[in-house]
Motif scaffolding. Structure first.
Motif, mmCIF file in Angstrom:
data_model
loop_
_atom_site.group_PDB
_atom_site.id
_atom_site.type_symbol
_atom_site.label_atom_id
_atom_site.label_comp_id
_atom_site.label_asym_id
_atom_site.label_seq_id
_atom_site.Cartn_x
_atom_site.Cartn_y
_atom_site.Cartn_z
ATOM 1 N N VAL A 109 1.052 -0.961 0.098
ATOM 2 C CA VAL A 109 -0.086 0.254 -0.293
ATOM 3 C C VAL A 109 0.693 1.200 -0.065
ATOM 4 O O VAL A 109 1.866 0.954 1.058
ATOM 5 C CB VAL A 109 -1.179 0.014 1.566
ATOM 6 N N TYR A 110 0.307 2.058 -1.017
ATOM 7 C CA TYR A 110 1.443 2.976 -1.419
ATOM 8 C C TYR A 110 0.769 5.155 -0.946
ATOM 9 O O TYR A 110 -1.170 4.720 -1.770
ATOM 10 C CB TYR A 110 2.094 3.623 -2.794
ATOM 11 N N SER A 111 1.447 5.488 -0.050
ATOM 12 C CA SER A 111 0.336 6.203 0.151
ATOM 13 C C SER A 111 1.336 7.693 1.165
ATOM 14 O O SER A 111 2.586 7.389 1.218
ATOM 15 C CB SER A 111 -0.620 6.649 1.234
ATOM 16 N N HIS A 112 1.352 8.857 1.166
ATOM 17 C CA HIS A 112 1.758 9.825 2.103
ATOM 18 C C HIS A 112 1.850 9.300 2.828
ATOM 19 O O HIS A 112 1.182 9.142 3.495
ATOM 20 C CB HIS A 112 1.480 11.419 1.476
ATOM 21 N N GLU A 113 1.914 10.048 4.308
ATOM 22 C CA GLU A 113 2.549 9.218 5.353
ATOM 23 C C GLU A 113 1.269 9.881 6.092
ATOM 24 O O GLU A 113 1.055 9.059 7.328
ATOM 25 C CB GLU A 113 3.523 9.575 5.777
ATOM 26 N N GLN A 114 1.055 10.847 6.066
ATOM 27 C CA GLN A 114 -0.219 11.245 6.623
ATOM 28 C C GLN A 114 -1.697 10.919 6.138
ATOM 29 O O GLN A 114 -2.298 10.741 7.436
ATOM 30 C CB GLN A 114 -0.935 13.060 6.657
ATOM 31 N N ALA A 115 -2.066 10.087 4.870
ATOM 32 C CA ALA A 115 -2.624 9.466 4.275
ATOM 33 C C ALA A 115 -2.905 7.896 5.026
ATOM 34 O O ALA A 115 -3.504 7.452 5.577
ATOM 35 C CB ALA A 115 -3.337 9.692 3.451
ATOM 36 N N ILE A 116 -1.521 7.922 5.291
ATOM 37 C CA ILE A 116 -1.837 5.752 6.028
ATOM 38 C C ILE A 116 -1.724 6.691 7.581
ATOM 39 O O ILE A 116 -2.606 5.452 8.177
ATOM 40 C CB ILE A 116 -0.132 5.456 5.342
ATOM 41 N N GLY A 117 -1.484 7.404 8.393
ATOM 42 C CA GLY A 117 -1.868 7.543 9.492
ATOM 43 C C GLY A 117 -3.087 7.962 10.157
ATOM 44 O O GLY A 117 -3.296 7.557 10.748
ATOM 45 N N GLN A 118 -3.859 8.452 8.185
ATOM 46 C CA GLN A 118 -4.982 8.698 8.956
ATOM 47 C C GLN A 118 -6.387 7.799 8.604
ATOM 48 O O GLN A 118 -7.176 7.098 9.152
ATOM 49 C CB GLN A 118 -5.811 9.680 8.011
ATOM 50 N N CYS A 119 -5.795 6.248 8.279
ATOM 51 C CA CYS A 119 -6.265 5.088 8.368
ATOM 52 C C CYS A 119 -5.483 4.332 8.885
ATOM 53 O O CYS A 119 -5.905 2.745 8.737
ATOM 54 C CB CYS A 119 -5.694 4.584 6.506
ATOM 55 N N ARG A 120 -4.793 3.973 9.827
ATOM 56 C CA ARG A 120 -3.954 3.143 10.571
ATOM 57 C C ARG A 120 -5.332 1.818 10.996
ATOM 58 O O ARG A 120 -4.426 0.560 11.098
ATOM 59 C CB ARG A 120 -3.561 3.491 11.786
ATOM 60 N N ASP A 121 -6.364 1.992 11.392
ATOM 61 C CA ASP A 121 -6.895 1.311 11.416
ATOM 62 C C ASP A 121 -7.298 0.555 10.636
ATOM 63 O O ASP A 121 -7.582 -0.934 11.076
ATOM 64 C CB ASP A 121 -8.235 1.864 12.821
ATOM 65 N N PHE A 122 -7.404 0.861 9.298
ATOM 66 C CA PHE A 122 -8.208 0.112 8.676
ATOM 67 C C PHE A 122 -7.394 -0.784 8.082
ATOM 68 O O PHE A 122 -7.300 -1.790 7.526
ATOM 69 C CB PHE A 122 -8.988 1.272 7.275
ATOM 70 N N LEU A 123 -5.647 0.316 8.048
ATOM 71 C CA LEU A 123 -4.856 -0.917 7.440
ATOM 72 C C LEU A 123 -5.133 -2.406 8.614
ATOM 73 O O LEU A 123 -5.132 -3.433 7.959
ATOM 74 C CB LEU A 123 -3.901 0.013 7.068
ATOM 75 N N GLY A 124 -4.725 -1.535 9.476
ATOM 76 C CA GLY A 124 -4.203 -3.258 10.841
ATOM 77 C C GLY A 124 -5.875 -3.968 10.682
ATOM 78 O O GLY A 124 -5.483 -5.093 11.092
#
Length: 282
Positions: A109-124
């Motif tokens: 999964v690629y994205s800006h660090e802010q976007a990854i942080g905003q979706c942390r629960d979904f990704l986990g």
């Protein structure tokens, strides 16, 4: 024609926000500025500081992930820039891929660090097996996966799916439904008092000694000035030394704020004015 820089490329949240910003601010409607994408926030702000562009439109903080540190750090280092406007933009993150696929098949999964942080629960929860890799922007992430036929995904705006011919695997994957980013427009001169509600942004450097922050905050309290935001960042001069970014209610030339600034000067407390501008209402 004047120009306005933003964090590109096309399809980024910054591009989405800048179009809405211009549409809702009449002063930019008659002669719309040329929009110029930049690959990074520091390069954009430095270009504005050196007058290569007239304005820079940059993200400052997110309601989920907090401060955009690189924006704050670069604003602190530039000499001739002032925040003239702020703009609150809702952020809906989407999971994008070059073709429909089950989530369990996604390897990266690629994205800006802010976007990854905003979706942390979904990704986990849904993609614990997928490697997370950061890009300079959400649009760069979308462009990257569009050109490679691998089981890769990107997190970004709906508009990026349209621009890069990607499929929307899932929408609104951010952890907090009411997710929003505060953008600021930065220019070369101080904005005039709006006649409505204004806000002033300051950078304050306190001595590394007990009670220094307490005394700074006490000056605002004495004059009943409301602090709407305070953030700390490393000074980049020595370990353990910090600068504070402060937002206060009111225009910089209002008597109470002038009194505070004079008190800081008498105490040899370094203060840099980052801007005084109309409040954005969510």
């Amino acid at each position: 024609m004047k120009n306005m820089g933003y964090l590109g490329p096309k399809g980024s949240f910054s591009e989405e926000a800048i179009h809405l910003f211009i549409a809702t601010h009449p002063e930019f409607n008659e002669t719309q500025p040329a929009l110029i994408p930049f690959p990074t926030i520091p390069r954009l702000l430095i270009a504005c500081n050196e007058q290569e562009v007239d304005w820079a439109f940059v993200p400052l903080e997110n309601s989920t992930e907090g401060q955009v540190g690189v924006t704050m750090d670069t604003l602190g280092q530039t000499e001739h820039l002032f925040i003239t406007h702020e703009f609150i933009h809702p952020i809906d993150q989407c999971l994008l891929a070059h073709e429909p696929m089950p989530l369990e098949q996604i390897e990266r999964v690629y994205s800006h660090e802010q976007a990854i942080g905003q979706c942390r629960d979904f990704l986990g929860k849904h993609l614990p097996h997928a490697e997370q890799l950061t890009c300079l922007s959400t649009a760069e992430a979308a462009h990257k996966i569009s050109s490679i036929r691998e089981n890769w995904a990107a997190i970004g705006p709906r508009r990026a799916a349209h621009l890069y011919n990607l499929h929307l695997l899932q929408e609104c994957i951010q952890d907090v439904t009411l997710n929003a980013t505060r953008f600021v427009l930065v220019g070369h001169s101080l904005a005039e008092m709006s006649g409505g509600e204004d806000k002033t942004s300051l950078l304050i450097m306190a001595e590394n000694m007990p009670g220094s922050l307490y005394h700074i905050l006490g000056e605002f309290d004495k004059l009943h000035i409301n602090l709407s935001r305070i953030e700390s960042r490393p000074s980049r001069r020595q370990l353990g030394e910090y600068v504070f970014f402060v937002d206060v209610d009111g225009y910089v030339f209002a008597p109470p704020i002038q009194d505070v600034l004079w008190a800081f000067k008498e105490k040899n407390i370094y203060v840099k004015l980052l801007g005084s501008y109309p409040k954005a209402h969510t």
